[in-house]
Scaffold this motif. Structure first.
Motif, mmCIF file in Angstrom:
data_model
loop_
_atom_site.group_PDB
_atom_site.id
_atom_site.type_symbol
_atom_site.label_atom_id
_atom_site.label_comp_id
_atom_site.label_asym_id
_atom_site.label_seq_id
_atom_site.Cartn_x
_atom_site.Cartn_y
_atom_site.Cartn_z
ATOM 1 N N GLN A 1 0.817 -1.217 0.000
ATOM 2 C CA GLN A 1 0.000 0.000 0.000
ATOM 3 C C GLN A 1 0.852 1.269 0.000
ATOM 4 O OE1 GLN A 1 -2.489 -0.595 3.484
ATOM 5 N NE2 GLN A 1 -4.204 -1.315 2.232
ATOM 6 N N GLU A 2 1.839 1.314 0.879
ATOM 7 C CA GLU A 2 2.626 2.545 1.022
ATOM 8 C C GLU A 2 3.396 2.905 -0.256
ATOM 9 O OE1 GLU A 2 5.633 4.719 4.218
ATOM 10 O OE2 GLU A 2 5.017 2.634 4.524
ATOM 11 N N PRO A 3 4.112 1.954 -0.882
ATOM 12 C CA PRO A 3 4.816 2.346 -2.113
ATOM 13 C C PRO A 3 3.880 2.784 -3.242
ATOM 14 C CG PRO A 3 4.961 -0.040 -1.744
ATOM 15 C CD PRO A 3 4.445 0.572 -0.492
ATOM 16 N N ILE A 4 2.695 2.213 -3.317
ATOM 17 C CA ILE A 4 1.724 2.657 -4.328
ATOM 18 C C ILE A 4 1.303 4.094 -4.053
ATOM 19 C CG2 ILE A 4 -0.652 2.362 -5.155
ATOM 20 C CD1 ILE A 4 -0.280 -0.651 -4.863
ATOM 21 N N ILE B 1 -1.697 -3.514 -19.855
ATOM 22 C CA ILE B 1 -2.178 -2.406 -19.011
ATOM 23 C C ILE B 1 -1.145 -1.296 -18.964
ATOM 24 C CG2 ILE B 1 -2.768 -1.742 -16.645
ATOM 25 C CD1 ILE B 1 -3.951 -4.579 -16.298
ATOM 26 N N CYS B 2 0.113 -1.662 -18.779
ATOM 27 C CA CYS B 2 1.177 -0.662 -18.698
ATOM 28 C C CYS B 2 1.328 0.098 -20.018
ATOM 29 C CB CYS B 2 2.500 -1.316 -18.314
ATOM 30 S SG CYS B 2 2.555 -1.879 -16.595
ATOM 31 N N GLU C 1 9.264 0.464 -13.318
ATOM 32 C CA GLU C 1 9.588 0.694 -11.902
ATOM 33 C C GLU C 1 8.372 1.122 -11.078
ATOM 34 O OE1 GLU C 1 11.193 4.336 -14.237
ATOM 35 O OE2 GLU C 1 10.990 2.159 -14.521
ATOM 36 N N ASP C 2 7.261 1.399 -11.762
ATOM 37 C CA ASP C 2 6.031 1.788 -11.057
ATOM 38 C C ASP C 2 5.004 0.659 -11.025
ATOM 39 O OD1 ASP C 2 6.858 4.373 -10.351
ATOM 40 O OD2 ASP C 2 6.399 5.125 -12.355
ATOM 41 N N ILE C 3 5.478 -0.562 -11.216
ATOM 42 C CA ILE C 3 4.645 -1.757 -10.995
ATOM 43 C C ILE C 3 4.939 -2.265 -9.597
ATOM 44 C CG2 ILE C 3 4.095 -4.087 -11.745
ATOM 45 C CD1 ILE C 3 5.118 -3.361 -14.528
ATOM 46 N N VAL C 4 3.913 -2.341 -8.775
ATOM 47 C CA VAL C 4 4.069 -2.816 -7.399
ATOM 48 C C VAL C 4 3.383 -4.179 -7.296
ATOM 49 C CG1 VAL C 4 3.619 -2.368 -4.956
ATOM 50 C CG2 VAL C 4 4.143 -0.462 -6.508
#
Length: 503
Positions: free
Chosen positions: A23-26, A186-187, A195-198
């Motif tokens: 949750q936090e990194p998103i 999706i990306c 780098e923005d895939i969590v």
């Protein structure tokens, strides 16, 4: 963004002292204006990843949601428990109510708007949202975007254009189940960087996996009724067809010991919302449903999910059993299957996708200029869903908008049909993968996790039938006699599985 402020708002609105994994990194990425793909296991707290940013960003957060019942439930919770100004827009509202909500959006009365992808296509709605200054667009159940996802919906694929129309704010795409190819699509659609895939672990260590091959329909029904009577609840029983739901629910209501109700898309929306509310409130013990039930259900104490029939894909299966045990306590997933299940899905596939003749009739209707109403499609035995699929491949794959503008005739029907056949073949492949899973002899947990490229195979209590599983932990403690008899039957079945060769 001050990190302490994130934690203060998390405590204020949601009552939590810390974030769940992922949750936090998103949220941090979103607050820095970056688009994110978040894959969190079912029950992993996906809603917080857009609800909390909504309270920290200056403008409006728009949440694209596929189900009306889910919108209503989430907005009611946000208003009542979390004191967050939220609302929703969908096709079930009358014009007066819609106008009042749109007026409130223009005036800045809300921080969160839940909206269906269909409603978001409307030009006037987009104009209002432009004035409201959208700071974030969150797409729930984002696997619906990908035409190679198990639950593809054509209106979802139009969302990238809507994002541009609204000023290209950051996008959060969240889902619990997406293969590598679905993630890539999706990306690409929303320009999300690698780098923005969590990614969080799909594995649910507290769930035990079971698999039972069944024969006659009466034996299958009797077995499931015994399980419902015996198992700790609440629980969900999934069926592949509406007819199976109706028959099973009505039969159990006559014979069974618990409070049970059916649920499927053929019921009117008010009836579905009532049944869902009763289940959430503990007024029903078990829901017997098609896959129309369960998406976004916030009920942490579901103890088991039974699949009365084999699902059509491993993605659907993983998503549905992921509703078990969100409170972290032991849960049980039972999958029943027979070769009749395969025939059911094959029949449904034939009904879902058009024949070459139907595509030809659709092309002819397009060329006449007659409005493509549901009534006109029904005259050609084309369902609303099939019509949406044909419209998608007509517009997006073949570029017919440009052809029509140039005054050209529509392309040959067989080209459109070939495209729909690709989609049909893809779903047949998914079904074949599901059959391989139920016929396999390896660890069930490892098999399904490997499908999603998941390496975590840890478990809390029991792993699966193939690794060793006893039922005592899942029985009702107040029915020892029944539990003892069921355990004897269980042990006998295990012994027979060992002695008899595989079919």
């Amino acid at each position: 963004m001050n990190k302490q402020l994130m934690y203060d708002r998390l405590k204020l609105h949601f009552g939590y002292d810390s974030f769940r994994p992922g949750q936090e990194p998103i949220i941090e990425r979103l607050l820095h204006g970056r688009s994110v793909l978040g894959l969190l296991a079912t029950g992993g707290g996906k809603s917080v990843t857009y609800q909390l940013p909504a309270m920290l960003l200056s403008g409006l957060t728009v949440v694209v949601s596929p189900l009306i019942s889910l919108m209503v439930d989430q907005v009611q919770q946000l208003r009542a428990r979390k004191k967050i100004p939220a609302t929703y827009l969908n096709s079930m509202q009358d014009p007066t109510e819609s106008r009042e909500i749109l007026k409130g959006l223009s005036e800045g009365a809300y921080k969160l708007l839940y909206i269906s992808p269909e409603k978001l296509q409307q030009t006037y709605v987009q104009q209002v949202l432009k004035r409201a200054r959208v700071s974030l667009i969150a797409i729930d159940e984002a696997h619906c975007i990908s035409q190679w996802g198990h639950d593809f919906r054509t209106d979802y694929l139009r969302l990238p254009e809507v994002v541009k129309q609204l000023g290209a704010p950051p996008v959060l795409a969240v889902t619990a189940t997406a293969t590598a190819s679905v993630r890539e699509e999706i990306c690409n659609l929303f320009s999300i960087k690698k780098e923005d895939i969590v990614l969080q672990s799909l594995n649910r260590a507290n769930i035990a996996y079971d698999l039972v091959e069944v024969g006659e329909e009466t034996d299958r029904r009797s077995y499931v009724f015994d399980q419902i009577d015996c198992l700790q609840g609440p629980g969900i029983v999934y069926c592949s067809t509406r007819q199976a739901v109706d028959v099973l629910a009505a039969s159990y209501q006559l014979e069974g010991k618990k409070r049970v109700h059916g649920y499927h898309g053929g019921m009117n929306s008010m009836e579905r919302m009532l049944i869902q509310s009763q289940f959430l409130a503990g007024e029903l013990d078990v829901i017997i449903a098609t896959n129309a039930f369960g998406m976004g259900i916030d009920k942490p104490d579901i103890r088991y999910v039974i699949h009365y029939q084999m699902p059509a894909s491993l993605e659907a299966y993983a998503q549905e059993i992921g509703r078990i045990g969100r409170d972290g306590k032991p849960g049980y997933a039972l999958l029943l299957f027979s070769w009749d299940d395969l025939q059911i899905h094959q029949h449904m596939l034939e009904k879902e996708y058009p024949t070459q003749v139907q595509v030809q009739k659709y092309e002819q209707l397009c060329n006449t200029g007659v409005p493509l109403t549901n009534e006109a499609l029904a005259m050609m035995d084309i369902s609303e869903e099939m019509g949406a699929l044909l419209a998608f491949y007509t517009e997006r794959v073949l570029g017919l908008n440009e052809a029509a503008a140039a005054g050209e005739s529509y392309p040959k029907a067989h080209i459109i049909w070939q495209e729909t056949e690709k989609r049909k073949s893809f779903k047949q492949k998914k079904l074949a993968e599901m059959v391989s899973y139920v016929r396999g002899e390896n660890c069930l947990r490892a098999s399904i996790n490997a499908y999603f490229k998941e390496k975590d195979h840890q478990f809390d209590l029991y792993c699966c039938k193939n690794c060793g599983l006893t039922m005592d932990a899942y029985f009702q403690t107040n029915d020892h006699t029944f539990a003892k008899n069921e355990q004897i039957k269980w042990n006998l079945r295990q012994a027979l599985d060992t002695l008899l060769p595989n079919k």
